[in-house]
Design an enzyme around this catalytic site. Structure first.
Site, PDB file in Angstrom:
ATOM      1  N   SER A 181     -99.251  74.252 -60.481  1.00 58.85           N
ATOM      2  CA  SER A 181     -98.488  75.118 -61.367  1.00 58.85           C
ATOM      3  C   SER A 181     -98.014  76.354 -60.595  1.00 58.85           C
ATOM      4  O   SER A 181     -97.407  76.217 -59.534  1.00 58.85           O
ATOM      5  CB  SER A 181     -99.345  75.486 -62.580  1.00 58.85           C
ATOM      6  OG  SER A 181     -98.568  76.147 -63.523  1.00 58.85           O
ATOM      7  N   ASP A 388     -95.032  65.990 -67.827  1.00 54.94           N
ATOM      8  CA  ASP A 388     -95.066  67.447 -67.911  1.00 54.94           C
ATOM      9  C   ASP A 388     -93.654  67.973 -68.115  1.00 54.94           C
ATOM     10  O   ASP A 388     -92.742  67.613 -67.379  1.00 54.94           O
ATOM     11  CB  ASP A 388     -95.646  68.002 -66.599  1.00 54.94           C
ATOM     12  CG  ASP A 388     -95.588  69.521 -66.532  1.00 54.94           C
ATOM     13  OD1 ASP A 388     -95.600  70.165 -67.602  1.00 54.94           O
ATOM     14  OD2 ASP A 388     -95.547  70.058 -65.416  1.00 54.94           O
ATOM     15  N   HIS A 441     -99.183  68.405 -67.077  1.00 56.68           N
ATOM     16  CA  HIS A 441     -98.951  69.497 -66.115  1.00 56.68           C
ATOM     17  C   HIS A 441    -100.069  69.618 -65.077  1.00 56.68           C
ATOM     18  O   HIS A 441     -99.805  69.782 -63.889  1.00 56.68           O
ATOM     19  CB  HIS A 441     -98.830  70.798 -66.906  1.00 56.68           C
ATOM     20  CG  HIS A 441     -98.459  71.982 -66.078  1.00 56.68           C
ATOM     21  ND1 HIS A 441     -97.341  71.996 -65.286  1.00 56.68           N
ATOM     22  CD2 HIS A 441     -99.067  73.181 -65.910  1.00 56.68           C
ATOM     23  CE1 HIS A 441     -97.268  73.181 -64.671  1.00 56.68           C
ATOM     24  NE2 HIS A 441     -98.298  73.899 -65.033  1.00 56.68           N
TER      25      HIS A 441
END
Lengths: 464, 464
Positions: A181, A388, A441
């Site tokens: 991320s 995601d 994600h």
């Protein structure tokens, strides 16, 4: 710092009425953890490393030795996104050897169990709360919390150098920088820092081998612009609206469109996305916690579904983020803090992600760092959970292709247990891209077994 | 019939050494079912209706009364795809009030339990084994098995007329024709048949209101051609290969490409798809049972993952199709056949889908039928599980848009339990299209609650 410091910061400052000196570095072995039955079945150590002497900022870390062969297995420095989510999240929700038992919280300490698909099965791992203000990392001066891409990266490098001074036996292990991320933006920058240090002869000499990033932010347009075609292909927006948006927003940066029609389209688009669990589009959208941000989602790269403010909200038990809720109750218990040797009076409430503090995105894009590091033949693994919508595999694929590396092993499936686990392409310059089929994600949170097989193979220099 | 009748057909003929006369119609109430504890909590009847007097072909059906208000609730005729899958599959795996307990088969009769999201909660339903040779439907002459689109549709109409003669109390209930997959091609044709009958004054008068189809085949190019863009957007094929295929196959019918380069691309494409569970791309690909078909998958519209030959294979217990395996052991038990009043000596082994018998696709496309029926203002609901790669929502959306109906309620999300359950567009001519988020080919099998809410609202003339 802005002119009016946020409340949380004032609170933090109150914690240090006197600037008492403390050891710059500490390390303690942890053999038992509250909530975990029996002794830990792995070697764990927690500690602090001071990374900013002026501001007396100390980063807290969890170090776990490889459960296979710690002498030879690689060492991974794991950073977690946000920015300012605790690395404990990486440890307990993604790639580490512990996980919460998903049982209704009844006031007693949440339970932890062993997570068999931990990446520590094949590597030594440092989970680093960084920058200061994340997890249990702190600073004794307000300025120490004024972080950004540059300072975070430098501090991570400083951390490594000092940590290795105290742990020289790991200096010969292959070293990888890893994270996902928002940390996916920082990881190549840290790698570049380490690389610069090596080239400048900084001591001790680090055995850097490369980096690993999952559903990474880059700061490029592709991160967010790609959500529109992805949402279309996933059936979230219609053909007509997709075409209109593409037409209206051609050449625009979706974070700050200058065209009014494009702006309108993106506002409508935001409404469509606002109903969806962006981290995994097939999961329910569970209790969200904070008031809706005043700026539309697309303006920010913060992981919306990680956006938990204190006090933590209570998602339904069936929600994936119920465990996130439990983490607050675990990490904010005195016996836990004592067990992991958190310094008293340094951190008020532990938060999964601390968005109260300032953060400056002072590096626009990580692309040049990817280029520089890989062109020096350092290895890179970029993986993307393919469901995601925060950072889509479509956007990640796009910037990787823009690097114009030649393809060494063309797009093909990779397998775990006889099933397709995703698709992968290997490029020159030792860069491997892999999707994780059906993952969100934080890919390893959704596909434990598959992501473990992926990292095991890649760390062993085997094809996925 | 071809010149060499398949073995199964010879077997079928051996079952009828003498052409003993039988009642053309029968109906029996079923109050208990082997494997189900206690009396059935709904009214169920099974029976036969002769639809082809010359060949003495009789169609077997399961009728279940609405659990709400059978006097007023609509009546749905449910056809199942294949062609030649048993309608029992629709009853027990998709939209009916029973389901198998997924427990390891130990030689004893598999257990059934009540399925709360049954469409029979709001409608009377006839599950019809059709055409002859499907499920427990049979013919006393070989020619009776020689089915195709036309004869299947006509027989379904004949069935309805005769069934209503015996069940006149349901004549005033709104009547809908329903089904999915290959039945999605037949449903509008049956609807047209019924409509023709009404216009010709056939007796009894049927109260036709419209039709319902899920992940339907049409026979159009879009059914299969759309798999390529869909596979690309789902990350199964690369950007480069997608573009190459699009370029090479422009204007081609992917079922029989005339261009060599296109042919090559599609062969590679087939290899990518062959590793995937086409019915739901995120499920594992489980024990497939039959030898690999000699013709590539794209040549045929048979649901590959339903392709179970006798003896049934044994998928892993965690596989969705383990219940399919159980269905063989249930339906081929003497006490079960006795309980549902299957005529002795009419059907050898019950098969989920009987592909041994000939079937002629003698109607190329159902599009004209959709047009004709909806232009007479009959209602239509077309729904698509959006993770199905057999008949993608992309292709279905494409042919619906090609009808050029004007939009009455533009693409928007629809909700169940506060969550997005999919997206829907309503067109003029009473046609509603809806996707079911996260569902596979037989949408209600994957998203019970959502599909039930969808049908309940749509049957009540409410927006989804």
């Amino acid at each position: 710092m802005g002119s009016s410091p946020p409340l949380a910061l004032i609170f933090v400052l109150l914690l240090f009425p006197s600037s008492a000196p403390s050891r710059a570095r500490s390390a303690s072995v942890v053999t038992r953890l509250p909530g975990f039955r029996g002794p830990l079945p792995f070697y764990m150590e927690t500690g602090y490393v001071e990374v900013d002497e002026v501001n007396e900022a100390e980063l807290f870390y969890y170090f776990i030795e490889s459960e296979r062969n710690p002498i030879e297995d690689p060492l991974l420095l794991w950073l977690t996104g946000g920015p300012r989510c605790s690395a404990f999240c990486g440890l307990v929700f993604e790639v580490g050897p512990l996980k919460f038992v998903s049982a209704k919280y009844n006031g007693s300490l949440p339970s932890l169990v062993y997570r068999p698909y931990s990446w520590t099965k094949v590597s030594n791992m440092i989970f680093l709360d960084s920058p200061a203000g994340s997890g249990f990392s702190f600073s004794r001066h307000a300025e120490g919390y004024d972080a950004g891409d540059r300072s975070w990266s430098k501090h991570a490098h400083t951390f490594l150098l000092k940590w290795f001074i105290d742990h020289p036996k790991f200096l010969s292990n292959p070293l990888y920088i890893a994270g996902d991320s928002y940390a996916g933006k920082i990881v190549p920058i840290v790698t570049q820092e380490v690389l610069n240090g090596i080239e400048a002869g900084k001591q001790p000499p680090l055995n850097l081998q490369g980096y690993i990033i999952g559903n990474p932010i880059t700061g490029e347009r592709a991160d967010l612009n790609s959500r529109v075609p992805f949402a279309h292909s996933m059936g979230i927006i219609s053909d007509d609206f997709f075409e209109l948006t593409q037409r209206s927003c051609e050449g625009q940066d979706y974070r700050s469109p200058t065209d009014a029609k494009c702006e309108m389209c993106l506002n409508t688009f935001d409404e469509f996305l606002s109903e969806i669990n962006l981290g995994y589009m097939l999961d329910p959208k569970c209790a969200r916690t904070s008031p809706k941000p005043k700026t539309p989602d697309r303006r920010t790269l913060q992981e919306e579904y990680l956006y938990l403010l204190k006090p933590p909200p209570i998602p339904a038990l069936y929600c994936r983020n119920y465990a996130h809720f439990l983490s607050y109750h675990w990490a904010n218990t005195d016996i836990v803090r004592k067990a992991i040797h958190v310094k008293k009076g340094t951190v008020g409430e532990w938060q999964r992600c601390n968005y109260d503090l300032p953060y400056t995105e002072d590096i626009n894009s990580s692309i040049m760092y990817h280029l520089r590091v890989t062109s020096k033949r350092y290895r890179a693994l970029v993986y993307s959970g393919d469901h995601d919508m925060l950072i889509t595999f479509v956007g990640t694929n796009e910037w990787i292709r823009s690097l114009n590396f030649s393809i060494v092993d063309d797009w093909r499936s990779w397998h775990v247990g006889g099933q397709v686990a995703g698709y992968t392409t290997s490029y020159s310059n030792n860069l491997t891209f892999a999707t994780v089929k059906g993952a969100g994600h934080t890919a390893a949170e959704y596909k434990e077994k598959e992501c473990f097989a992926m990292i095991r193979r890649w760390l062993s220099h085997k094809p996925l």
